[in-house]
Structure formats: C-alpha cells, structure tokens
Design a protein around this motif. Structure first.
Motif, PDB file in Angstrom:
ATOM      1  N   GLY A  69     -12.391   5.422  -9.267  1.00 40.67           N
ATOM      2  CA  GLY A  69     -12.486   4.250  -8.570  1.00 40.67           C
ATOM      3  C   GLY A  69     -13.888   3.909  -8.549  1.00 40.67           C
ATOM      4  N   TYR A 105      -3.278  -4.826  -9.207  1.00 39.90           N
ATOM      5  CA  TYR A 105      -4.258  -4.234  -8.033  1.00 39.90           C
ATOM      6  C   TYR A 105      -3.281  -3.103  -7.192  1.00 39.90           C
ATOM      7  CZ  TYR A 105      -5.932  -4.127  -3.092  1.00 39.90           C
ATOM      8  OH  TYR A 105      -6.650  -3.821  -2.153  1.00 39.90           O
ATOM      9  N   TRP A 106      -1.866  -3.337  -7.261  1.00 40.30           N
ATOM     10  CA  TRP A 106      -1.197  -2.609  -6.532  1.00 40.30           C
ATOM     11  C   TRP A 106       0.048  -1.969  -7.519  1.00 40.30           C
ATOM     12  CZ3 TRP A 106      -0.737  -6.309  -2.089  1.00 40.30           C
ATOM     13  CH2 TRP A 106      -0.291  -7.515  -2.434  1.00 40.30           C
ATOM     14  N   ASN A 113     -12.550  -4.126  -5.852  1.00 43.00           N
ATOM     15  CA  ASN A 113     -10.875  -3.559  -5.826  1.00 43.00           C
ATOM     16  C   ASN A 113     -10.862  -2.169  -5.318  1.00 43.00           C
ATOM     17  OD1 ASN A 113     -11.732  -2.515  -7.937  1.00 43.00           O
ATOM     18  ND2 ASN A 113      -9.920  -2.826  -9.101  1.00 43.00           N
ATOM     19  N   GLU A 114     -12.056  -1.834  -4.769  1.00 44.16           N
ATOM     20  CA  GLU A 114     -11.733  -0.309  -4.547  1.00 44.16           C
ATOM     21  C   GLU A 114     -10.993   0.434  -5.284  1.00 44.16           C
ATOM     22  OE1 GLU A 114     -11.968  -0.020   0.470  1.00 44.16           O
ATOM     23  OE2 GLU A 114      -9.989  -0.896  -0.264  1.00 44.16           O
ATOM     24  N   GLY A 115     -11.390   0.159  -6.655  1.00 43.92           N
ATOM     25  CA  GLY A 115     -10.609   0.868  -7.624  1.00 43.92           C
ATOM     26  C   GLY A 115     -11.131   0.913  -9.081  1.00 43.92           C
ATOM     27  N   ARG A 137      -4.222   3.534  -3.433  1.00 45.27           N
ATOM     28  CA  ARG A 137      -2.759   3.068  -3.759  1.00 45.27           C
ATOM     29  C   ARG A 137      -2.214   3.815  -4.876  1.00 45.27           C
ATOM     30  NH1 ARG A 137      -2.483  -2.754  -0.838  1.00 45.27           N
ATOM     31  NH2 ARG A 137      -4.492  -2.741  -0.045  1.00 45.27           N
ATOM     32  N   HIS A 148       1.051  -1.104   0.022  1.00 42.66           N
ATOM     33  CA  HIS A 148      -0.045  -0.032   0.020  1.00 42.66           C
ATOM     34  C   HIS A 148       0.845   1.212   0.115  1.00 42.66           C
ATOM     35  CE1 HIS A 148      -3.056   2.832   0.737  1.00 42.66           C
ATOM     36  NE2 HIS A 148      -4.016   1.970   0.964  1.00 42.66           N
ATOM     37  N   TRP A 181      -8.654 -11.245  -6.655  1.00 44.67           N
ATOM     38  CA  TRP A 181      -8.412  -9.697  -6.864  1.00 44.67           C
ATOM     39  C   TRP A 181      -7.113  -9.271  -6.845  1.00 44.67           C
ATOM     40  CZ3 TRP A 181      -6.885  -7.108  -2.369  1.00 44.67           C
ATOM     41  CH2 TRP A 181      -7.310  -7.606  -1.122  1.00 44.67           C
ATOM     42  N   GLU A 236     -14.172   6.172  -3.403  1.00 40.64           N
ATOM     43  CA  GLU A 236     -13.664   6.486  -2.013  1.00 40.64           C
ATOM     44  C   GLU A 236     -13.197   8.009  -1.768  1.00 40.64           C
ATOM     45  OE1 GLU A 236     -10.484   4.415   1.102  1.00 40.64           O
ATOM     46  OE2 GLU A 236     -10.798   3.320  -0.913  1.00 40.64           O
ATOM     47  N   GLY A 253      -6.097  -1.081 -10.858  1.00 43.49           N
ATOM     48  CA  GLY A 253      -6.172  -1.370  -9.283  1.00 43.49           C
ATOM     49  C   GLY A 253      -6.796  -0.594  -8.562  1.00 43.49           C
ATOM     50  N   HIS A 254      -6.175  -0.682  -7.213  1.00 46.17           N
ATOM     51  CA  HIS A 254      -6.733   0.366  -6.008  1.00 46.17           C
ATOM     52  C   HIS A 254      -6.482   1.574  -6.180  1.00 46.17           C
ATOM     53  CE1 HIS A 254      -6.890   1.254  -1.846  1.00 46.17           C
ATOM     54  NE2 HIS A 254      -7.580   0.180  -1.641  1.00 46.17           N
TER      55      HIS A 254
END
Length: 648
Positions: A293, A231-232, A298-300, A250, A184, A226, A315, A246-247
């Motif tokens: 997002g 993702y990152w 995946n909050e993204g 991040r 993160h 996920w 978010e 991704g997120h």
C-alpha cells in the motif's frame, strides 16, 4: 453446498498449544503484556471514550456517542491481544481487566443480538443502512477476540456474545435475503474462526455468502472521488479477481477470509483467484520490507511498481494483514514461498510499527526519511497499536503445522508443543537464537516409535531467492542441497526438497535430534528496473531482516552515502537502546560540503546499518533503506565532516 474435502495441506498449530521460550519474541510479548497493553488500556478506557460508549449503552439514559464510528473495534483488538498475552505472560490483573471489559461489552448487546455502540446511541433505525459504517468490521473483531479469549481461558461469556451477534447478522442478511456487502472486510475471516471453534457450519456459510456479494453491482451507489468499486475490492466477484486494488488493509482481510473459506469448503475458485492476486501483490506491489500500500490518499494501491520510499504509506495494519493472508495461503497449498513473505512482513513491515519501548507506534512505515518521521503515543484512528499488539502476542500461531502424515516447521522460534501425527503424540522442542543466528535444533519425543514426515522450511533468502518472483533479486544461485545440510543424531540425512520444504521421512523414536544451520549471509538486493525510485540502489538483508542506515548511528548523515556494488560488510554485536542486535558495518564513500561551502568533496567513513524495525527509537533523524550505488543528485547541508550536525 460444500465439498467434503477441505483443500488445506496442513493445519497450523494454535498459539494456545505452543509455549514460547524464544530470546527474540518472548521479551517482545512480555513488553506488549506489560507496556503496550497498558497504553492501549489507558487510551481506550481513560484518555478516549471507547469503553464509556459501552457503559452508556448499558445505562440506557439517552447519552451521546463519543468518538469515531469504528472505535468499538479497538476495544475488541485490545481484548484479543490480552488473550494472546495471557497465554505466554499469565497476569491475574490483566485477566481481571479483560473480564471487566467483557462484562461491559455483554451489557451493551441488544436482545436481538445486535451490538454496535455508534448506532445504538445515535439512531438505531439507521443500523445496517451504510456499508461503510464498519458494523460488520467491528463484529468481526469482536468474534476474533471472543475465539482467542475462549481458547486461552475457556471462558465463554464473550464467545456467547459473538455467537448471538453472528446469528443476528446471519438472520438479517443471508437468511433474510438482504442485499449487502462489508465496506471494510474483516468479518469473513472471523466467521471461519467461529466455525472452527463451534463446528456450526452456519458461520462458514455466512462467510461464503459475504464473499459472494462482491462484484455484483447495485448494492452501493458510487460517487466521485476515492470511493470507487476498486477501493473495497468490488470491481469483480472475488473468484474472478486477478489484481490487487484499493485499500490495502481491507484487501488483506478479504483475501484472508477467501483463503479460509476455500480451505474449509474445498472451493478451488477462491484458491485460484487468491493465487493470481497474490502474484500481483508480490511480483509488482510489495516493498522489500513486506509492506504494501504505497499511497496515503486511499491507504492502498495505485499502479504496478509504484513503490516510493520517502512517501511510502505501508500501513502497519496492512503488514499484519500480509501475515494473516500468507499464513492461509501456505496452509492451502503447502508452499513455503508464502511463509517467506509472511516472515518478511512480520520481522520488518509489521514489527516496525511497534517501538522498542512498547508504547509508541508507527501508523505508516516509510523506507526513507529526512528526519520528519517519528513514532506517536496514539492516533485518532487507532487501529494500528492494538493490531500490532495482537500480532506480536500471537506469533505462536505461525510456527508449527500438522497434517495426517507429518509435522511442519515454518518459523524458527524457540518453543515447545505437542503435535498428534500418525495416531501418535509427538513432543517437539525447538532451540535457536534465530533471527540473529541460523542454527536450529529440534528435539522430537514421539510417545511411540512411528513413521511420519518432517517438513522443514528452507527460507528463500538462504539460496538467493530473496523473494518469490523477481521484483527483488540478489546474486548467487547455489543449489539448496549445497547450503542446507540437516543432521539427525549427528549423522547427515537425505531429504527431498518440495515446495520450499526439506522433507525428511523416516521412523522417528524418542530422543531424536534434528540440527541444521541456515546460512546468514549478508545479501545485497536489487529491485526491478520498473521500480524507478530504486534504480541504481541497493538494499541490505541478513537472515529475515532488512537493514537501514539511520542518523543516530551515522552522525555525518545517511543521504550522502554511496554504496558500490562490490562493498563488503562485517557483522557486529550492537545495541539500539536496550535492544541487542546484529549490525552491519563497512566504510563507504560519502559526499561532503567543503570548507567554503562552494563545492563537494568525496571522502570515506565508517557506516553502521541496523535492522529496519529498530529505527526511529532514538528521536527523529534521517534514515534510508535503499542506498545509491552512484551519484545522481545531491541533497546536502553545509554542516559537513568539518562541523557537527546536519542531515544529508
């Protein structure tokens, strides 16, 4: 190792050097200082075990960790918000509470500099074994809090804790040649802040090292589901990235850190990559509110133009990240389009995360609701409350800039500061009722008469460039010079229009007054056809605000409205609880169930639209940002114009 020529076009004036007098922002900062931070303190210290974990480490009696592995970060974000609040709203009790927390944090630091209550209380042998465990994320927020608190109070205790922790991390990874990257991201941008305040390039080198670890492969074994490289942001090295993945939070923190490192080191590789990724975000993946997002799983991000309204994730922390990233991109390039996006996220996507009362929050920020969404006192994962608190209280960071040859005015917030330019100290005082009114007055007080440039941002929405790119458009193509006509000491002035700034170069003297007016026209905004959810729909904007219609102001419903493209609106002074706003009003066609409930009638009724950030402060009720221009489907209750109640 690094270029001797930093890339940044100018440097933002630090919040600690700016005094806010603004009628819009100062009451919100005061509300955060007196209400929001009290809620954060109560939740952090009493309702949840976050502070207790630090106390347990200091006692060293084998007590168990309580909570989630990233909970330390909420303590640090709250401390950072306290620091910002103390600048604008001095409070001895709040400062004493911050000092008390700092003592507890310092007491939990191990002799080698390591500081993370989760691993210290559970199993210290497992530290630095899991990139998703948020150890360096927590560390980044500690560093940010330490720098902010030092800037405001001059107290070094937390800063010294941060330095010892950063040294421990540097010795473990960069100097220790240990494979690693942060699951993160956050520490990258924090380390640049630490470099700026200490002038020790060890921290700049470590920030750059963190960036270089991504996209190498072999550092983390990916499984199914996920948690995949995208993702990152680990698909490619940072300098090769061109698309957002991704997120969302991040990603924002990573790219903010990359822009920071680029600015400080002169590394154009990072800057070039950031410009490409930014274009992907703004041209294909940003909501009209500046939120980003779209997906909750995946909050993204998902795929281009996937921007649903009722299911939007957006978010609050991601909008905070948009403010941070776009500030850095403007600093790198001197292009005001980044401030246009920053302002959009600040006044809409981010500010929506904080209730008008200051003690309820949104984690995700939808653009349409049938009444199922409401603000909450707190969250199990509580990143958003302290994050929006620190953003609101630090708004002074984004107003002014300075370069060797000039002063930059980026946001229009009543305030004053002193800026050194052309070897001359210049007092600057801004007076305005923005964002409700476009009139701005700047008083300049140079110690001695001197020549320099004044860069005045002209927001894109003034001349129908509602956002950079063409994801959202509005009618009109007026030339900037026809709309933006500044005067100095009452006389018209010639300026150059460069990268979204009106640039005035002259010999300035004490008492010079610059005045201009940003036209606050009501804009009807359309989305590109690829944004399927917004086809044949219109959003409303006035000044920096995106508007919405909410059931609390429209008792006959909001889902049954039709907004013809040629509709004219009027503005009116309005109250949402105690918040004074400018509302938009008109008459619109609306669909109603007839008396028998076996058909639909079209009638007309008065409609009120309010700034989006104000919605959901009067209980759960329906809301829409994008209003249809034609009937495609019907979603209606029997309750109609013939009866009270009902959402449409």
């Amino acid at each position: 190792m690094f270029s001797q020529t930093p890339l940044e076009k100018f440097e933002f004036v630090n919040f600690s050097q700016v005094n806010l007098t603004d009628d819009f922002w100062k009451p919100k900062i005061d509300k955060v200082a007196t209400v929001t931070l009290k809620a954060c303190i109560y939740q952090t210290e009493i309702k949840t075990p976050r502070i207790r974990n630090f106390e347990k480490v200091a006692r060293s009696k084998g007590e168990k960790f309580e909570g989630l592995y990233y909970d330390d970060s909420d303590v640090y974000k709250a401390l950072e918000a306290m620091a910002y609040a103390l600048k604008t709203h001095p409070d001895k009790d709040l400062e004493a509470k911050a000092d008390e927390w700092i003592d507890k944090v310092a007491a939990a630091q191990l002799p080698d500099g390591y500081l993370d209550t989760y691993f210290t209380l559970r199993d210290l042998s497992q530290r630095w074994t899991n990139i998703e465990a948020h150890e360096d994320y927590n560390a980044g927020h500690l560093i940010e809090a330490a720098v902010a608190y030092y800037n405001v109070t001059g107290k070094r205790k937390l800063l010294d804790v941060a330095i010892r922790l950063a040294n421990h991390i540097d010795s473990t990874f960069r100097l220790g040649s240990k494979k690693w990257f942060s699951g993160h991201e956050e520490i990258e941008l924090a380390l640049v802040k630490l470099y700026r305040v200490t002038n020790d390039d060890r921290y700049l080198k470590l920030a750059d090292w963190y960036l270089q670890q991504r996209g190498k492969g072999g550092i983390y074994t990916y499984g199914k589901g996920w948690v995949v490289p995208g993702y990152w942001q680990d698909i490619k090295p940072v300098k090769d990235q061109t698309e957002i993945t991704g997120h969302a939070v991040r990603a924002m923190y990573l790219y903010t850190g990359a822009a920071d490192v680029s600015a400080m080191t002169g590394d154009v590789g990072y800057m070039n990559a950031m410009q490409k990724v930014w274009e992907d975000v703004v041209n294909r993946n940003m909501y009209i509110t500046g939120g980003i997002g779209s997906a909750g799983d995946n909050e993204g991000f998902t795929k281009d133009y996937d921007l649903p309204n009722e299911d939007a994730y957006c978010e609050t922390c991601a909008s905070v990240g948009m403010v941070l990233w776009n500030q850095r991109m403007c600093q790198l390039t001197g292009d005001s389009k980044y401030i246009d996006v920053l302002e959009r996220s600040l006044y809409n996507g981010a500010l929506d995360g904080l209730s008008l009362s200051g003690d309820h929050f949104f984690y995700d920020n939808v653009l349409a609701s049938n009444g199922q969404h409401q603000r909450r006192e707190w969250f199990g994962t509580a990143c958003c409350p302290a994050n929006i608190a620190r953003l609101v209280t630090s708004v002074g960071n984004y107003i002014y800039g300075k370069s060797n040859d000039g002063i930059w005015v980026n946001l229009f917030v009543a305030s004053n500061t002193n800026i050194k330019v052309a070897n001359n100290a210049v007092g600057v005082k801004m007076e305005t009722n923005y964002p409700w009114d476009g009139k701005v007055r700047l008083n300049l007080e140079p110690q001695a008469t001197s020549k320099f440039k004044l860069f005045l941002r002209v927001p894109g929405w003034c001349y129908s460039k509602v956002v950079p790119g063409d994801l959202y458009t509005t009618s009109g193509s007026e030339a900037v010079q026809d709309l933006f006509k500044p005067v100095i000491n009452g006389k018209p002035v010639v300026y150059k229009f460069e990268n979204g700034y009106a640039v005035i170069e002259r010999s300035w003297k004490k008492g010079d007054v610059v005045e201009f007016n940003l036209p606050m026209e009501i804009k009807k905004v359309n989305a590109r056809g690829e944004v399927k959810m917004d086809n044949d729909r219109i959003a409303l904007q006035r000044g920096p605000f995106v508007y919405c219609v909410e059931g609390a102001d429209n008792k006959d419903g909001v889902w049954n409205l039709i907004l013809p493209a040629n509709t004219n609106f009027t503005t009116t002074r309005y109250k949402v609880l105690d918040e004074s706003v400018i509302a938009l009003q008109t008459e619109l066609p609306a669909a109603f169930a007839n008396k028998n409930g076996d058909g639909i009638e079209i009638g007309r009724r008065k409609v009120t639209a309010i700034p989006y950030y104000c919605w959901a402060n009067r209980g759960p009720n329906a809301m829409e940002v994008w209003l249809p221009t034609k009937i495609k489907e019907v979603k209606i209750n029997y309750a109609s114009k013939y009866e009270d109640g009902g959402n449409y």
